[in-house]
Enzyme design. Structure first.
Site, short mmCIF file in Angstrom:
data_model
loop_
_atom_site.label_atom_id
_atom_site.label_comp_id
_atom_site.label_asym_id
_atom_site.label_seq_id
_atom_site.Cartn_x
_atom_site.Cartn_y
_atom_site.Cartn_z
N ASP A 28 -7.85 19.64 -13.58
CA ASP A 28 -8.17 18.26 -14.22
C ASP A 28 -7.57 18.18 -15.49
OD1 ASP A 28 -9.38 16.00 -14.64
OD2 ASP A 28 -11.15 15.89 -13.93
N TYR A 45 -16.96 17.31 -14.16
CA TYR A 45 -17.53 16.36 -14.14
C TYR A 45 -18.57 16.15 -13.42
CZ TYR A 45 -17.58 10.76 -12.76
OH TYR A 45 -17.71 9.69 -13.35
N LYS A 62 -8.45 7.29 -18.59
CA LYS A 62 -9.53 7.43 -20.20
C LYS A 62 -8.16 8.15 -20.88
CE LYS A 62 -13.46 8.60 -18.11
NZ LYS A 62 -12.86 9.59 -16.57
N ARG A 90 0.88 -1.10 -0.32
CA ARG A 90 0.28 -0.10 -0.42
C ARG A 90 1.21 1.33 0.22
NH1 ARG A 90 -1.67 1.85 4.06
NH2 ARG A 90 -1.71 0.24 5.52
N1 PLP Z 1 -12.38 13.51 -14.37
C1 PLP Z 1 -12.69 13.91 -15.38
C2 PLP Z 1 -12.70 15.06 -16.16
C3 PLP Z 1 -13.59 12.56 -15.72
O1 PLP Z 1 -14.09 12.92 -16.93
C4 PLP Z 1 -13.51 11.25 -14.93
C5 PLP Z 1 -14.29 10.20 -15.07
O2 PLP Z 1 -15.37 10.65 -16.13
C6 PLP Z 1 -13.34 11.77 -13.74
C7 PLP Z 1 -12.37 12.94 -12.88
C8 PLP Z 1 -13.15 10.15 -12.80
O3 PLP Z 1 -12.26 9.62 -13.13
P1 PLP Z 1 -12.63 8.20 -12.00
O4 PLP Z 1 -14.36 7.70 -13.28
O5 PLP Z 1 -11.36 6.76 -13.10
O6 PLP Z 1 -12.51 7.89 -11.15
#
Ligand code: PLP
Length: 394
Positions: free
Chosen positions: A181, A109, A206, A57
């Site tokens: 992000d 998101y 992604k 971990r």
């Molecule tokens: N940030 C963005 C722009 C996203 O589109 C997403 C998920 O779709 C996330 C964060 C969250 O990521 P995760 O689904 O890997 O937890």
């Protein structure tokens, strides 16, 4: 294994670093692919001594390789891998304290908003959505206890673009940190740390993973204090990725540059189809000259990415079009080799329904993949035609 690797590749180009940084051949065996260290613990030579890892971990050599790679690609000194993008975000937000205040865009998101609203707000954090494209509005919304500016750019799903450098200046004058992000842009197209941000977060699920076969997240920062806190939270909260998942992300990263070029070209071709179509009332893509964020995107991104959203003026029509594709798959997520289509209002962004972040019902989001461009444009044309012709409300 990865020690010194980032420095060794520091002066090479992006595609070279994507293949090599953190991923030098394993010294004992010469294995060229990073080995999957499927172990929870490590034998120690003596009490109180270890060979660099003691418990998985806290650290694992496979994970180290990904953390080095992420840091190298984003141009930061500290990289951290998480079990998901959501876990990465949670760790960064938890570097704040109850009583602190965060500004976010009114377009992020849906899961990000949900986390702020239903996890961090009950924990004691305050947050407000503000239009980050309006710098005066940001200054006006600033509070004495504002400690973080949360920027997603381009945003999911409306493809809004925010000026990272200008926003970082505002935040730093007020002693707050800026987190970006960078999931949509990827480090191939945009490097927020170079533009003044303090930390970058990713859903590696992604584009970095890129093959719809893994869930993961990452954080990169140059800020030693923030890094120490994220390291502590990564270990204490324990939302770490397993070594197989890490391996898949590393494998995806190796072709990121190739894939992103193709994603961008294919997206541009889809945009051309959409712009000329009678059923489409608005195309949301930062590469389009009339897009409100076009100039900022041109200055802070190398290309405009593989995500395209568009509106058709009617929710029932949007749902019919979404259900009419044959090459694009109807599904959530984004950023992988295969093209995906979705209806954000009823799918990825259902959690913001009824909130200030509610997305329009007539919106369709495309994650344009790397298939042959003619197959994608043809599919888009036939889905628009079929959806428009059908009178059946799905
Ligand atoms: N940030 C963005 C722009 C996203 O589109 C997403 C998920 O779709 C996330 C964060 C969250 O990521 P995760 O689904 O890997 O937890």
């Amino acid at each position: 294994m990865a020690e010194g690797s980032r420095e060794r590749w520091a002066d090479t180009g992006f595609a070279t670093r994507a293949i090599h940084a953190g991923q030098d051949p394993e010294p004992r065996t010469g294995a060229v692919a990073v080995p999957v260290f499927q172990t929870s613990t490590f034998a120690q030579p003596a009490v109180g001594e270890h060979l660099g890892w003691d418990y998985a971990r806290s650290g694992n050599p496979t994970r180290d390789a990904l953390e080095e790679s992420l840091a190298s690609l984003e141009g930061g000194r500290h990289g951290f891998a998480f079990a998901s993008g959501s876990a990465a975000q949670d760790a960064v937000v938890r570097t704040l304290s109850p009583g602190d205040h965060v500004l976010i865009a009114p377009d992020v998101y849906g899961g990000t908003y949900r986390q702020f609203r239903r996890v961090h707000q009950p924990w004691g954090l305050a947050f407000d959505p503000v239009d980050l494209a309006d710098l005066d509005a940001v200054v006006a919304a600033w509070r004495p206890d504002t400690r973080m500016l949360w920027i997603e750019t381009p945003t999911n799903p409306l493809l809004n673009v925010f000026d990272i450098a200008a926003l970082s200046e505002i935040a730093h004058e007020r002693d707050a940190r800026v987190v970006v992000d960078n999931t949509f842009a990827t480090p191939y197209l945009q490097n927020p740390l170079d533009l003044g941000a303090d930390a970058v977060v990713h859903s590696t699920t992604k584009y970095l993973g890129g093959h719809s076969d893994v869930v993961g997240g990452g954080v990169v920062t140059d800020d030693d204090v923030l890094a120490e806190r994220v390291r502590f939270l990564q270990n204490s909260l324990g939302a770490v990725p397993g070594p197989w998942d890490v391996y898949l992300v590393l494998r995806g990263i190796k072709t990121l540059a190739l894939r992103m070029d193709r994603h961008c070209d294919n997206a541009q071709a889809c945009v051309e189809v959409l712009r000329g179509h009678d059923a489409v009332t608005e195309v949301l893509y930062p590469g389009v000259a009339g897009h409100p964020g076009h100039e900022v995107a041109t200055s802070q991104m190398r290309d405009f990415g593989g995500m395209v959203s568009f509106r058709v003026g009617d929710e029932a029509l949007a749902r019919r079009i979404c259900a009419s594709f044959e090459v694009f798959t109807l599904g959530e997520s984004l950023g992988a080799v295969e093209s995906l289509v979705e209806h954000p209002g009823a799918m990825t962004h259902m959690s913001v329904a009824g909130s200030p972040l509610e997305v329009p019902g007539d919106l369709i989001r495309l994650s344009v993949g790397v298939e042959d461009v003619d197959d994608l444009t043809e599919d888009l044309r036939q889905a628009l035609a079929k959806g428009t012709a059908s009178t059946r409300d799905l």
